[in-house]
Scaffold this active site. Sequence first.
Site, PDB file in Angstrom:
ATOM      1  N   LYS A 199      52.523  26.614 -74.548  1.00  0.00           N
ATOM      2  CA  LYS A 199      51.228  25.988 -74.798  1.00  0.00           C
ATOM      3  C   LYS A 199      50.448  26.763 -75.848  1.00  0.00           C
ATOM      4  O   LYS A 199      50.978  27.631 -76.517  1.00  0.00           O
ATOM      5  CB  LYS A 199      50.445  25.872 -73.490  1.00  0.00           C
ATOM      6  CG  LYS A 199      51.166  25.069 -72.408  1.00  0.00           C
ATOM      7  CD  LYS A 199      51.470  23.642 -72.823  1.00  0.00           C
ATOM      8  CE  LYS A 199      50.258  22.750 -72.836  1.00  0.00           C
ATOM      9  NZ  LYS A 199      50.579  21.337 -73.121  1.00  0.00           N
ATOM     10  N   HIS A 240      50.964  20.747 -81.148  1.00  0.00           N
ATOM     11  CA  HIS A 240      50.084  19.575 -81.150  1.00  0.00           C
ATOM     12  C   HIS A 240      49.152  19.603 -82.363  1.00  0.00           C
ATOM     13  O   HIS A 240      47.940  19.502 -82.243  1.00  0.00           O
ATOM     14  CB  HIS A 240      49.277  19.500 -79.852  1.00  0.00           C
ATOM     15  CG  HIS A 240      50.117  19.461 -78.618  1.00  0.00           C
ATOM     16  ND1 HIS A 240      51.017  18.454 -78.361  1.00  0.00           N
ATOM     17  CD2 HIS A 240      50.224  20.336 -77.569  1.00  0.00           C
ATOM     18  CE1 HIS A 240      51.629  18.683 -77.220  1.00  0.00           C
ATOM     19  NE2 HIS A 240      51.171  19.818 -76.721  1.00  0.00           N
TER      20      HIS A 240
END
Length: 351
Positions: A77, A95
């Site tokens: 993450k 992302h």
Amino acid sequence: MTQLHLWLRHETRTTERRTPVVPSDARRLVESGVTLTVERSPQRIFPIEAYEEAGCRGAEAGSWVSAPPDAVVVGLKELPDEPSELVHRHVFFGHAYKGQPGAAGLLRRFVSGGGALLDLEYLVDDDGRRLAAFGYWAGYLGAALAVLHARGALRTPLEPTSKPQLEAELRASEGELSALVIGALGRSGRGARVALGEAGIEPTCWDLAETRDLDRKALLDHELVVNTVLTTRPIPPFLTDKDLDEPGRRLRMLSDVTVDVGSPMNVLPVYDTTTDWEQPVRRLRERPPLDLIAIDNLPSLLPREASTDFSAALLPPLLDFGHGGPWGRCLERFHQACRERGITDSEFRNV
């Protein structure tokens, strides 16, 4: 050829229990000649001792910032906000390529430091298929939590569990539900269908054929909808705010496994913030009630199962880490994303 040095970092998000490399696969990497440094992490599902027994070096949490420049930092993450300049090659889910909030800032950190993002979402084979993904477990948990909530059996705040325990909860829950899985033939869709099956629910299944000309009335006529569609180009949304206000709506529970909030590729632009382990469910409408689950690290609720499967898929690419193939495509996608945003630097590091 320089020996590969992988640096497995601690995840700063407190609810992140997964790891991209489990101890048994760490041992295979070490035996193949890879140097593997593993940061201590109080929340990782596997203890540091298991990695040290596999031949890995131990390091303090967050020490990747001072790792040797040629080390490849591996995680899952988001990175912490500092340092402002990223000098290493990083492997994780960034992302950052679809216009998400904060994406440009992250890319600039890499360019200013001379590092590179090798985004796991874009680690694909020659046919464009993802080589390592958590999709199955994301779909499984997205559907499982939605069923438990709809049946009044969801316990909060959420805590990591095991597959047998979650299966038992699904089988013990009661209540008729009409369910729809969108993207039913993909990894996430398959996981969602398995979880619904454990709960005794036979869902309606939609995939490409049904979403090309989506029947919103039919969608709204299901009590529970699980969305697992991830698109790389803008398409008409599956639901809008206007749809949620339609009279006669039967939809009561929406579980968005994809969680593409903030991106122009978001197929469910009916919410603007995710939910989390503390408050996994948010009320979107009161009359009639409609609840949302949109958690962006669902597989961390089954950390052992999810990590084991992901690590097994990631191991072959790590053993073949180099200039071309999947990693070369990752690097080119990073360069492309930077160019698209006008973030350029002649000193890009090569893999």
